[in-house]
Design a protein around this motif. Structure first.
Motif, PDB file in Angstrom:
ATOM      1  N   ALA A 134       0.826  -1.206   0.000  1.00 45.81           N
ATOM      2  CA  ALA A 134       0.000   0.000   0.000  1.00 45.81           C
ATOM      3  C   ALA A 134       0.860   1.255   0.000  1.00 45.81           C
ATOM      4  CB  ALA A 134      -0.941  -0.005   1.198  1.00 45.81           C
ATOM      5  N   LEU A 135       1.929   1.250   0.793  1.00 47.47           N
ATOM      6  CA  LEU A 135       2.802   2.421   0.873  1.00 47.47           C
ATOM      7  C   LEU A 135       3.492   2.683  -0.457  1.00 47.47           C
ATOM      8  CD1 LEU A 135       4.176   4.678   2.491  1.00 47.47           C
ATOM      9  CD2 LEU A 135       5.925   3.015   3.132  1.00 47.47           C
ATOM     10  N   LEU A 136       4.067   1.652  -1.058  1.00 51.25           N
ATOM     11  CA  LEU A 136       4.829   1.818  -2.290  1.00 51.25           C
ATOM     12  C   LEU A 136       3.948   1.865  -3.532  1.00 51.25           C
ATOM     13  CD1 LEU A 136       7.727  -0.649  -1.455  1.00 51.25           C
ATOM     14  CD2 LEU A 136       7.776   1.860  -1.305  1.00 51.25           C
ATOM     15  N   GLY A 137       2.715   1.389  -3.415  1.00 51.93           N
ATOM     16  CA  GLY A 137       1.826   1.371  -4.561  1.00 51.93           C
ATOM     17  C   GLY A 137       2.187   0.320  -5.586  1.00 51.93           C
ATOM     18  N   THR A 138       2.905  -0.723  -5.152  1.00 55.63           N
ATOM     19  CA  THR A 138       3.311  -1.802  -6.051  1.00 55.63           C
ATOM     20  C   THR A 138       3.181  -3.139  -5.341  1.00 55.63           C
ATOM     21  OG1 THR A 138       5.636  -1.700  -5.363  1.00 55.63           O
ATOM     22  CG2 THR A 138       5.010  -0.352  -7.251  1.00 55.63           C
ATOM     23  N   ASP A 185       6.815  12.441  -4.581  1.00 51.83           N
ATOM     24  CA  ASP A 185       5.466  12.431  -4.020  1.00 51.83           C
ATOM     25  C   ASP A 185       5.496  12.187  -2.510  1.00 51.83           C
ATOM     26  OD1 ASP A 185       6.397   9.814  -4.218  1.00 51.83           O
ATOM     27  OD2 ASP A 185       4.451   8.985  -4.783  1.00 51.83           O
ATOM     28  N   ALA A 186       6.456  12.801  -1.832  1.00 52.61           N
ATOM     29  CA  ALA A 186       6.672  12.529  -0.406  1.00 52.61           C
ATOM     30  C   ALA A 186       5.441  12.796   0.454  1.00 52.61           C
ATOM     31  CB  ALA A 186       7.870  13.335   0.106  1.00 52.61           C
ATOM     32  N   ALA A 187       4.735  13.887   0.208  1.00 57.93           N
ATOM     33  CA  ALA A 187       3.558  14.194   1.032  1.00 57.93           C
ATOM     34  C   ALA A 187       2.489  13.120   0.867  1.00 57.93           C
ATOM     35  CB  ALA A 187       2.997  15.568   0.662  1.00 57.93           C
ATOM     36  N   ALA A 188       2.245  12.710  -0.360  1.00 55.69           N
ATOM     37  CA  ALA A 188       1.260  11.646  -0.604  1.00 55.69           C
ATOM     38  C   ALA A 188       1.726  10.337   0.012  1.00 55.69           C
ATOM     39  CB  ALA A 188       1.026  11.479  -2.106  1.00 55.69           C
ATOM     40  N   LEU A 189       3.024  10.084  -0.024  1.00 54.01           N
ATOM     41  CA  LEU A 189       3.559   8.841   0.538  1.00 54.01           C
ATOM     42  C   LEU A 189       3.386   8.817   2.063  1.00 54.01           C
ATOM     43  CD1 LEU A 189       4.813   6.361  -0.780  1.00 54.01           C
ATOM     44  CD2 LEU A 189       7.043   7.276  -0.188  1.00 54.01           C
ATOM     45  N   LEU A 190       3.587   9.942   2.723  1.00 55.84           N
ATOM     46  CA  LEU A 190       3.348   9.993   4.175  1.00 55.84           C
ATOM     47  C   LEU A 190       1.873   9.742   4.483  1.00 55.84           C
ATOM     48  CD1 LEU A 190       5.558  12.875   5.605  1.00 55.84           C
ATOM     49  CD2 LEU A 190       5.622  10.461   6.231  1.00 55.84           C
ATOM     50  N   ASP A 191       0.985  10.289   3.673  1.00 54.79           N
ATOM     51  CA  ASP A 191      -0.445  10.015   3.863  1.00 54.79           C
ATOM     52  C   ASP A 191      -0.741   8.527   3.687  1.00 54.79           C
ATOM     53  OD1 ASP A 191      -0.944  12.700   4.320  1.00 54.79           O
ATOM     54  OD2 ASP A 191      -1.648  13.094   2.270  1.00 54.79           O
ATOM     55  N   GLY A 223       9.933  13.804   6.286  1.00 60.96           N
ATOM     56  CA  GLY A 223       8.960  13.410   7.294  1.00 60.96           C
ATOM     57  C   GLY A 223       9.285  12.008   7.764  1.00 60.96           C
ATOM     58  N   TYR A 224       8.792  11.634   8.943  1.00 60.18           N
ATOM     59  CA  TYR A 224       9.109  10.339   9.531  1.00 60.18           C
ATOM     60  C   TYR A 224       7.860   9.606   9.973  1.00 60.18           C
ATOM     61  CZ  TYR A 224      13.990  11.739   9.699  1.00 60.18           C
ATOM     62  OH  TYR A 224      15.254  12.118   9.355  1.00 60.18           O
ATOM     63  N   GLY A 225       7.888   8.286   9.828  1.00 59.48           N
ATOM     64  CA  GLY A 225       6.816   7.434  10.305  1.00 59.48           C
ATOM     65  C   GLY A 225       7.362   6.095  10.747  1.00 59.48           C
ATOM     66  N   LEU A 226       6.463   5.251  11.227  1.00 60.34           N
ATOM     67  CA  LEU A 226       6.815   3.882  11.622  1.00 60.34           C
ATOM     68  C   LEU A 226       5.958   2.915  10.828  1.00 60.34           C
ATOM     69  CD1 LEU A 226       6.830   4.104  15.537  1.00 60.34           C
ATOM     70  CD2 LEU A 226       8.823   4.023  14.022  1.00 60.34           C
ATOM     71  N   ASP A 227       6.557   1.792  10.411  1.00 54.90           N
ATOM     72  CA  ASP A 227       5.747   0.730   9.825  1.00 54.90           C
ATOM     73  C   ASP A 227       5.122  -0.068  10.965  1.00 54.90           C
ATOM     74  OD1 ASP A 227       7.610  -1.195  10.744  1.00 54.90           O
ATOM     75  OD2 ASP A 227       8.134  -1.887   8.754  1.00 54.90           O
ATOM     76  N   PRO A 228       4.255  -1.033  10.681  1.00 55.12           N
ATOM     77  CA  PRO A 228       3.581  -1.759  11.762  1.00 55.12           C
ATOM     78  C   PRO A 228       4.517  -2.536  12.695  1.00 55.12           C
ATOM     79  CG  PRO A 228       2.361  -2.036   9.731  1.00 55.12           C
ATOM     80  CD  PRO A 228       3.661  -1.349   9.381  1.00 55.12           C
ATOM     81  N   ALA A 278      11.788  11.574   2.167  1.00 58.03           N
ATOM     82  CA  ALA A 278      12.356  12.862   1.791  1.00 58.03           C
ATOM     83  C   ALA A 278      11.745  13.333   0.477  1.00 58.03           C
ATOM     84  CB  ALA A 278      13.879  12.755   1.649  1.00 58.03           C
ATOM     85  N   GLN A 279      11.475  14.625   0.400  1.00 61.75           N
ATOM     86  CA  GLN A 279      10.940  15.223  -0.829  1.00 61.75           C
ATOM     87  C   GLN A 279      12.080  15.395  -1.814  1.00 61.75           C
ATOM     88  OE1 GLN A 279       7.582  16.390  -1.466  1.00 61.75           O
ATOM     89  NE2 GLN A 279       8.432  16.376  -3.518  1.00 61.75           N
ATOM     90  N   SER A 280      12.059  14.650  -2.906  1.00 64.59           N
ATOM     91  CA  SER A 280      13.079  14.834  -3.930  1.00 64.59           C
ATOM     92  C   SER A 280      12.521  15.738  -5.013  1.00 64.59           C
ATOM     93  CB  SER A 280      13.511  13.491  -4.520  1.00 64.59           C
ATOM     94  OG  SER A 280      12.433  12.867  -5.189  1.00 64.59           O
ATOM     95  N   PRO A 281      13.391  16.505  -5.666  1.00 62.06           N
ATOM     96  CA  PRO A 281      12.894  17.388  -6.731  1.00 62.06           C
ATOM     97  C   PRO A 281      12.421  16.564  -7.916  1.00 62.06           C
ATOM     98  CG  PRO A 281      15.295  17.427  -6.639  1.00 62.06           C
ATOM     99  CD  PRO A 281      14.821  16.599  -5.486  1.00 62.06           C
TER     100      PRO A 281
END
Length: 122
Positions: A17-21, A71-77, A100-105, A113-116
């Motif tokens: 779900a996170l990676l979309g693949t 797409d860092a913001a969408a990935l954090l969501d 931004g930082y998060g934890l997996d389950p 990180a937001q890349s250009p």
């Protein structure tokens, strides 16, 4: 890179779900996903404990998975929607990146990180 996990199905669903693949490999005891030149392996800790005598479950974060994505913001969501936990939103960091930082389950730190964009001037 291999992360020891508690529940293979839960971790597979989270990372898909996170990676979309979909995973590139998904068999009992191992799920692998392509991170773009790096493979993320997910192995149940119980399986590794049988394979590696003396392996013990550590406590606390000992490493992080650092993803640079346009797409860092969408990935954090998506991290939160997939069952992860948001630790810190995207903000400029002292080393010059917006991260931004998060934890997996399973408690692994995921830094995003937001890349250009690929066509941006550097």
């Amino acid at each position: 890179m291999i992360c020891y996990i508690d529940d293979q199905a839960r971790s597979r669903e989270f990372w898909s779900a996170l990676l979309g693949t979909a995973p590139i490999l998904d068999v009992p005891g191992m799920t692998e996903s392509d991170l773009g030149g790096v493979t993320l392996g997910l192995i149940p800790f119980a399986d590794m404990a049988e394979l590696v005598p003396g392996l013990w479950r550590g406590s606390g974060q000992r490493c992080e998975i650092y993803l640079r994505r346009p797409d860092a913001a969408a990935l954090l969501d998506r991290l939160v929607a997939a069952g992860g936990a948001l630790l810190a939103p995207l903000v400029p960091r002292g080393w010059g990146e917006v991260v931004g930082y998060g934890l997996d389950p399973d408690g692994h730190v995921v830094a995003i990180a937001q890349s250009p964009p690929a066509d941006a001037e550097v």
